[in-house]
Design an enzyme around this catalytic site. Structure first.
Site, mmCIF file in Angstrom:
data_model
loop_
_atom_site.group_PDB
_atom_site.id
_atom_site.type_symbol
_atom_site.label_atom_id
_atom_site.label_comp_id
_atom_site.label_asym_id
_atom_site.label_seq_id
_atom_site.Cartn_x
_atom_site.Cartn_y
_atom_site.Cartn_z
ATOM 1 C CB THR A 187 -0.895 0.055 1.246
ATOM 2 O OG1 THR A 187 -0.036 0.062 2.397
ATOM 3 C CG2 THR A 187 -1.832 -1.127 1.327
ATOM 4 C CD GLU A 334 -5.919 -1.766 1.556
ATOM 5 O OE1 GLU A 334 -6.219 -1.130 0.519
ATOM 6 O OE2 GLU A 334 -5.280 -1.258 2.496
ATOM 7 C CE LYS A 444 -17.468 16.069 15.847
ATOM 8 N NZ LYS A 444 -17.395 15.025 16.839
ATOM 9 C CD1 TRP A 449 -19.792 14.441 11.787
ATOM 10 C CD2 TRP A 449 -17.573 14.557 11.601
ATOM 11 N NE1 TRP A 449 -19.249 13.747 12.841
ATOM 12 C CE2 TRP A 449 -17.881 13.796 12.754
ATOM 13 C CE3 TRP A 449 -16.227 14.776 11.302
ATOM 14 C CZ2 TRP A 449 -16.910 13.247 13.584
ATOM 15 C CZ3 TRP A 449 -15.260 14.227 12.127
ATOM 16 C CH2 TRP A 449 -15.603 13.481 13.252
HETATM 17 P P1 AMP Z 1 -5.009 3.165 -2.832
HETATM 18 O O1 AMP Z 1 -5.084 1.993 -1.936
HETATM 19 O O2 AMP Z 1 -3.712 3.882 -2.775
HETATM 20 O O3 AMP Z 1 -5.388 2.807 -4.228
HETATM 21 O O4 AMP Z 1 -6.072 4.235 -2.309
HETATM 22 C C1 AMP Z 1 -7.407 3.887 -2.104
HETATM 23 C C2 AMP Z 1 -8.157 5.084 -1.602
HETATM 24 O O5 AMP Z 1 -8.249 6.087 -2.628
HETATM 25 C C3 AMP Z 1 -9.590 4.784 -1.240
HETATM 26 O O6 AMP Z 1 -9.708 4.211 0.037
HETATM 27 C C4 AMP Z 1 -10.218 6.159 -1.341
HETATM 28 O O7 AMP Z 1 -9.972 6.938 -0.182
HETATM 29 C C5 AMP Z 1 -9.477 6.796 -2.498
HETATM 30 N N1 AMP Z 1 -10.266 6.656 -3.728
HETATM 31 C C6 AMP Z 1 -10.120 5.759 -4.712
HETATM 32 N N2 AMP Z 1 -11.041 5.963 -5.686
HETATM 33 C C7 AMP Z 1 -11.808 7.012 -5.291
HETATM 34 C C8 AMP Z 1 -12.944 7.696 -5.832
HETATM 35 N N3 AMP Z 1 -13.475 7.371 -7.005
HETATM 36 N N4 AMP Z 1 -13.448 8.720 -5.115
HETATM 37 C C9 AMP Z 1 -12.932 9.087 -3.931
HETATM 38 N N5 AMP Z 1 -11.863 8.488 -3.369
HETATM 39 C C10 AMP Z 1 -11.314 7.461 -4.034
#
Ligand code: AMP
Length: 545
Positions: A187, A334, A444, A449
């Site tokens: 990650t 994940e 907040k 929120w």
């Molecule tokens: P990663 O594991 O680095 O691919 O990041 C995943 C995270 O990116 C998710 O948990 C979201 O917070 C954010 N994310 C991915 N796609 C979107 C989307 N379409 N809109 C908003 N946030 C997103």
């Protein structure tokens, strides 16, 4: 129940293995093309031979079932070869994030227990810099694109092309349990050590089938099909470039791999190969559209999924005006990753760009085999009123079953039998989800929120804004107030109070909650990004608070 499981002894069970994903296109379309930059074009047939050669070359240096083979390369046909050859041998492919800090990279190489590292010459200095800090005994293969590699420290087993040329073009890929681990990567978390996620053959096959169906399902918008031309613009080291290279190969479509991302080269490849389908994070699309020569390129046949972060409405409208079929996709490392897509219906195609953008920028509807819920703190589903927010929790057959060798975080990820995303969202009456924030990024203000994404969306509409990120800033009166960190365009002069005014106007017309008027503004030259190009709010907090 057990007497319902009936098997004929000689029947072939057909385990769901990655090797089955390229059988049909090879039979149906062996002359289809796979392109690398402006340097090379292969047919599927030649590419498949190279997959076999790579397996033989790896076997010749001792790679066996259960070993881990890592790759450090730009997006390329070679990467696609490794996507297939390594797992098909029964080994694990570790896609190294080449943008991690050296410390994090050392950690991932050791943690994944890489046996072999296939490394592009561009990353040799990086490897040199960590030499002595990773354990001895690993084997290295060099990818040298004709350059002069000056290297004193590494004993390479050989150069990639030479090894392939010397290897046999047939390898007998074995059958094995479909639950065998196929891939591992880490990650890109902004805090703590990177966490390893892993996916089996069965999971990658099911993700491919699900994504193929989801992208083929709409009547016209947001489609990917056999006659598409595909180019990824999310790195192949990150979540298998969203799994789309497997989809493209499965469908037998033409594929274009852009190597290192250079805006001018990306635009050139997009138009010279008439690319019709890509995916990228919002910051990359923003960069492409802002590239000085961008207007000279016709992008009106291009469909692009935007994911990894919310798609800002202003960016969506700008893209729609350029003729780009843009829409959001959601997932995370994940989740393999694709969970939902914000495709629009035929009727919705008749709406104005402004109205369409509201739908295309949502997080969208779950794809088949993905079960998504938005739940409150007690685990109850929130009402579908597009206002009540909760955390997205998910189930699907292709989610990582935990973090590699990390029991504590794995249990937390899967608490209560649902995978926790830490994304805060609302759901509308049609069941379309809209992420309003990360749990750690919501602000907040006086007990209410506020969604940082919604404020960013409003500010991004100002003509002088190049980039914006909103974070919570401690405040003695309110507890916390939103702080907008902005990068302005050189060409447009404006005062900070204009930003406050557009936020106030959005409060007045009910788009933002009243508390948003507590906004503060700071200017900067650049906004920190993560290793995959997303806005890095942790770094911004360190810098500005
Ligand atoms: P990663 O594991 O680095 O691919 O990041 C995943 C995270 O990116 C998710 O948990 C979201 O917070 C954010 N994310 C991915 N796609 C979107 C989307 N379409 N809109 C908003 N946030 C997103």
């Amino acid at each position: 129940m057990s007497n319902l499981i009936v098997k004929t002894a000689s029947a072939y069970e057909y385990p769901l293995l990655i090797k089955q994903l390229y059988l049909a296109p090879l039979a149906n379309n062996p002359n289809q093309e796979i392109v690398y930059r402006d340097q090379l074009t292969l047919t599927y047939k030649t590419w498949q031979e190279r997959v076999h050669r790579l397996a033989n070359a790896l076997a010749a240096i001792g790679v066996k079932e259960g070993n881990t083979v890592a790759v450090m390369d730009w997006d390329s046909h070679r990467y696609l070869e490794a996507y297939y050859a390594v797992p098909m041998m029964g080994a694990v492919l570790h896609t190294i994030n080449v943008r991690l800090s050296p410390e994090q990279m050392i950690y991932t190489i050791e943690h994944a227990e890489d046996d072999v590292i296939i490394c592009h010459a561009d990353f040799i200095p990086l490897l040199e810099s960590i030499k002595g800090r990773i354990q001895e005994g690993r084997k290295f293969i060099l990818i040298d694109e004709g350059g002069e590699v000056v290297n004193q420290h590494f004993q390479f087993e050989g150069e990639y092309e030479k090894l392939l040329a010397e290897a046999s073009p047939t390898y007998n890929f074995p059958d094995f349990d479909e639950n065998t681990r196929a891939t591992t990567f880490y990650t890109t978390g902004t805090t703590g050590l990177p966490k390893g996620v892993y996916f089996s053959h069965r999971q990658l096959v099911l993700h491919t089938l699900t994504t193929t169906a989801a992208l083929a399902a709409p009547a016209s918008q947001g489609r990917f099909h056999r006659d598409s031309v595909y180019m990824p613009i999310t790195p192949m080291f990150h979540v298998h470039a969203w799994g789309v290279p497997y989809v493209a190969t499965f469908l037998g479509t033409k594929q274009v791999y852009p190597g290192k991302y250079v805006p001018a080269m990306l635009l050139k490849l997009l138009t010279s190969h008439k690319v019709t389908f890509s995916h990228c994070v919002p910051t990359i699309l923003n960069m492409l559209l802002k590239e000085p020569t961008s207007k000279e390129f016709d992008l009106s046949n291009w469909t692009c999924i935007i994911g990894g972060a919310a798609l800002p409405k202003a960016l969506a409208i700008e893209a729609l005006k350029r003729g780009i079929d843009i829409f959001a996709g959601y997932g995370m490392s994940e989740t393999c990753p694709i969970l939902s897509l914000a495709q629009i219906s035929v009727e919705e195609e008749g709406l104005t760009f402004e109205e369409q953008a509201d739908i295309r920028c949502r997080t969208g509807y779950p794809v088949g085999l993905a079960q998504m819920r938005v739940v409150d703190a007690e685990g109850n589903d929130v009402p579908q009123d597009d206002k009540s927010s909760g955390e997205i929790v998910v189930r699907s057959p292709y989610l990582t079953q935990g973090y590699l060798k990390d029991h504590v975080h794995s249990e937390k990820l899967w608490e209560g039998g649902w995978m926790h995303t830490n994304d805060v969202a609302v759901v509308n009456s049609k069941g379309s989800i809209r992420i309003t924030d990360r749990t750690k990024d919501v602000i907040k203000v006086g007990g209410e929120w506020l969604s940082s994404l919604e404020i960013e969306d409003v500010i991004a509409k100002h003509e002088g804004i190049l980039e914006v990120a909103v974070i919570g800033c401690p405040d003695t009166n309110w507890g916390e107030v939103p702080l907008a960190i902005i990068v302005s365009k050189d060409t447009v002069q404006f005062e900070d109070r204009e930003i406050i005014q557009i936020v106030k106007a959005s409060v007045d017309n009910g788009v933002l909650p009243r508390e948003a008027i507590t906004l503060k503004v700071k200017r900067t030259d650049s906004i920190d990004k993560t290793s995959v190009g997303k806005i890095n709010k942790v770094a911004l907090r360190t810098r500005f608070l």
